[in-house]
Design a protein around this motif. Structure first.
Motif, short mmCIF file in Angstrom:
data_model
loop_
_atom_site.label_atom_id
_atom_site.label_comp_id
_atom_site.label_asym_id
_atom_site.label_seq_id
_atom_site.Cartn_x
_atom_site.Cartn_y
_atom_site.Cartn_z
N ASN A 457 0.67 -1.22 0.07
CA ASN A 457 -0.07 -0.06 -0.04
C ASN A 457 0.86 1.24 0.02
O ASN A 457 1.95 1.25 0.55
CB ASN A 457 -0.99 0.13 1.20
CG ASN A 457 -2.00 -1.00 1.15
OD1 ASN A 457 -2.58 -1.25 0.22
ND2 ASN A 457 -2.20 -1.80 2.35
N HIS A 459 0.87 3.88 1.72
CA HIS A 459 1.41 4.46 3.01
C HIS A 459 2.70 3.86 3.61
O HIS A 459 3.31 4.25 4.28
CB HIS A 459 0.40 4.45 4.23
CG HIS A 459 0.01 2.84 4.41
ND1 HIS A 459 0.66 2.40 5.49
CD2 HIS A 459 -0.98 2.25 4.17
CE1 HIS A 459 -0.03 1.41 5.80
NE2 HIS A 459 -0.85 1.09 4.97
N GLN A 460 3.02 2.50 2.82
CA GLN A 460 4.31 1.69 3.43
C GLN A 460 5.51 2.17 2.81
O GLN A 460 6.53 1.83 3.16
CB GLN A 460 4.02 0.22 2.99
CG GLN A 460 2.90 -0.29 3.83
CD GLN A 460 2.61 -1.65 3.41
OE1 GLN A 460 1.78 -1.86 2.53
NE2 GLN A 460 3.09 -2.70 3.97
N ASN A 462 7.97 4.85 2.12
CA ASN A 462 8.61 6.01 2.85
C ASN A 462 10.15 6.09 2.81
O ASN A 462 10.85 5.12 2.36
CB ASN A 462 8.14 5.82 4.36
CG ASN A 462 8.41 4.47 5.02
OD1 ASN A 462 9.67 4.00 4.84
ND2 ASN A 462 7.53 4.05 5.98
N SER A 510 -3.03 8.19 -5.71
CA SER A 510 -3.47 8.23 -4.24
C SER A 510 -4.29 6.95 -4.07
O SER A 510 -4.26 6.39 -5.10
CB SER A 510 -4.24 9.57 -4.03
OG SER A 510 -5.39 9.47 -4.56
N GLY A 513 -6.14 7.73 0.75
CA GLY A 513 -5.45 8.47 2.10
C GLY A 513 -4.87 9.88 1.58
O GLY A 513 -5.04 10.15 0.44
N GLU A 515 -1.42 10.05 1.19
CA GLU A 515 -0.37 9.82 0.41
C GLU A 515 -0.43 10.05 -0.97
O GLU A 515 -1.55 9.69 -1.49
CB GLU A 515 0.17 8.45 0.61
CG GLU A 515 0.38 8.23 2.08
CD GLU A 515 -0.75 7.53 2.91
OE1 GLU A 515 -1.80 7.54 2.28
OE2 GLU A 515 -0.65 7.58 4.32
#
Length: 563
Positions: A457, A459-460, A462, A510, A513, A515
């Motif tokens: 996903n 959000h993972q 980074n 996106s 979320g 991100e």
């Protein structure tokens, strides 16, 4: 394009590795997929060290090779270092001759002429050795099938040491020593060295007899790393160590010849990919367009100003190579259409005027259009010569072996080979090769595959993950750049085609979320319709870093999109 999601590792192993390394599921999965199951495995992987190299004397005949070379040095014999004209061969010759010249002045080099002599050990080269009183030839990146040539040299009182990594035939040459980890009777623990890697093991063995450690040979690793990248060997085991440490030499203290190439392209901090696409083609251009001696001279030069002059000459060869590559590829594509061969299982094309130095590159280019085993032929003296390239999962060497009744000689690897045949046998060979491939190939292999490491996903993704992924480098066969998949993506409304003829796709995605990540998809302009009107889609990609006007950000390099 086929999307194949790699199977998830066993839960017990996954949990155990996460706990041992204190990493998340993504990183632990990537490691397990690469055969790294314990803390000790991970330490070896993330901290490549010369201590991890095997004892060179584990290689069959290494003791014989060292003994013969030491005898030659003690007798002040003339030694000829002979190698192939490609990057692996010329790097090997530069490495071996540079080392031996620290111990003797009686060292010379010989690269066969691609057009006059062809691939591998040549009668002309042996005659040169005999006429100039060379009593020992060290052949690098070639020679494993040179049975008749080695016998001819022996008749003239010349000994041979062969350092090769290609697959041997049923019989080995009658040389003083045959160093090849792919020999059936060789128990060397790592089988995937390139030719320059085998050469490095030989100088490691020679240096050990002088009481020197392998650390004192670090200066040669820029050559080894360049050969590893160019020859597309698996970057695992010893190759990972040699490539990792060799890249450090390339980036911090390269030999003048490599430094001169890097200065021309104004590139900082090269990766193994940069070596493959920037350094290697320029070294290769010498043997392709003129003569491999130019490459050996450049790679052996110790004076930087002279190296710059040689690099300028080679840059001109590389420009000529690019022009020939482009025009021949266009002609070959036209020939396929003219002959109505778009739907065959193989591509086999021929024109007598095509430049022999670029037919291997052209074969790779044709696979980009028609994804199937490919051979490109040209006239070479009174024979036809070809370069063969294959697709993932198919062994072109075995296919050629099955057609050997039509071939004069051939050699190579699973994915790349070379061959010669009589012109009158061309049509029969072409049909036999088509029949053999159509009979043996798994039809799924004819559709390009993208192998996905992990479904992730947004959000993972980074900075921490990016920093860890960087430590997985150098990437290559056996340790490819991790490929991720993300589902339920939406374009934020600014997606568009960019570049010449709108060939590329640039979108910001996106996943419901906050991100948002910028994506660039080269040659994916025709997928624009999938992201229009806020449609949801899924993507496969690699994670990359984008540098623009002083700003650095993570971006996704798209491989493919689906709705």
């Amino acid at each position: 394009m086929r999307w194949t999601l790699k199977p998830k590792p066993e839960t017990e192993k996954l949990v155990s590795l996460q706990k041992a390394l204190q990493v998340d599921e993504v990183v632990a999965t990537l490691l397990l997929q690469r055969g790294i199951e314990t803390y000790e495995d991970a330490e070896t992987f993330f901290r490549p060290s010369l201590d991890q190299l095997h004892d060179p004397f584990l290689m069959k005949d290494m003791d014989k090779a060292v003994e013969r070379i030491e005898l030659a040095l003690s007798r002040n014999e003339n030694i000829l270092v002979f190698g192939d004209y490609d990057v692996d061969g010329t790097s090997s010759v530069a490495l071996m001759s540079s080392y031996l010249k620290t111990r003797s002045e009686q060292i010379a080099t010989y690269i066969p002429d691609r057009y006059d002599e062809g691939y591998g050990v040549s009668i002309k080269g042996i005659d040169f050795a005999h006429d100039n009183d060379f009593s020992l030839i060290i052949a690098l990146d070639c020679g494993i099938k040179a049975i008749d040539k080695v016998a001819y040299a022996k008749e003239k009182g010349i000994d041979f040491i062969i350092c090769d990594h290609h697959r041997p035939g049923n019989e080995l040459p009658d040389a003083v020593a045959v160093l090849d980890p792919k020999r059936n009777d060789c128990n060397y623990p790592f089988k995937e060295l390139c030719g320059c890697g085998v050469g490095f093991k030989l100088i490691q063995a020679l240096a050990s007899r002088e009481g020197k450690s392998v650390v004192e040979l670090t200066e040669y690793l820029d050559l080894v790393a360049t050969a590893i990248g160019a020859d597309i060997v698996p970057i695992i085991g010893e190759n990972r160590v040699l490539a990792y440490l060799g890249l450090q030499v390339i980036n911090n203290n390269p030999r003048p010849g490599i430094k001169a190439i890097i200065n021309q392209v104004n590139k900082e901090n090269l990766t193994i990919t940069d070596v493959v696409f920037i350094v290697a083609p320029r070294i290769n251009a010498a043997g392709r367009m003129k003569h491999g001696n130019y490459a050996v001279t450049l790679l052996s030069e110790t004076d930087f100003e002279l190296a710059e002059t040689y690099a300028e000459e080679i840059e001109a060869f590389n420009t000529d190579r690019r022009e020939a590559d482009k025009s021949i590829t266009e002609e070959a594509l036209e020939q396929i259409i003219k002959d109505n061969e778009q739907d065959r299982f193989t591509t086999v094309v021929y024109h007598e005027t095509w430049h022999k130095g670029v037919i291997g590159i052209v074969a790779s280019r044709l696979i980009e259009t028609y994804y199937r085993p490919t051979l490109v032929f040209t006239k070479s003296g009174d024979r036809l010569a070809a370069s063969a390239r294959s697709i993932s999962g198919f062994d072109v060497y075995n296919a050629l072996e099955a057609c050997s009744e039509h071939i004069e000689q051939f050699g190579g690897h699973k994915y790349a080979a070379g061959l010669t045949l009589k012109e009158e046998n061309y049509k029969a060979f072409k049909q036999a090769f088509e029949d053999e491939v159509s009979r043996t190939i798994d039809k799924h292999l004819l559709v390009p595959e993208v192998r996905i490491d992990f479904n992730i996903n947004l959000h993972q993704i980074n900075r921490k993950l990016w920093r860890i992924l960087c430590q997985f480098a150098p990437f290559g066969p056996g340790n490819m750049t991790p490929i991720f998949m993300t589902e339920n993506l939406k374009d934020t409304g600014y997606g568009k085609c960019v570049g010449e003829d709108d060939k590329h796709l640039r979108i910001t995605v996106s996943q419901g979320g906050d991100e948002k990540l910028v994506c660039i998809g080269f040659n994916l302009g025709d997928k624009l319709h999938l992201i229009k009107n806020k449609n949801t889609f899924k993507a496969v990609y690699t994670i990359d870093e984008n540098h623009w006007q002083g700003h650095t950000s993570l971006q996704l390099k798209l491989r493919d999109l689906r709705d």
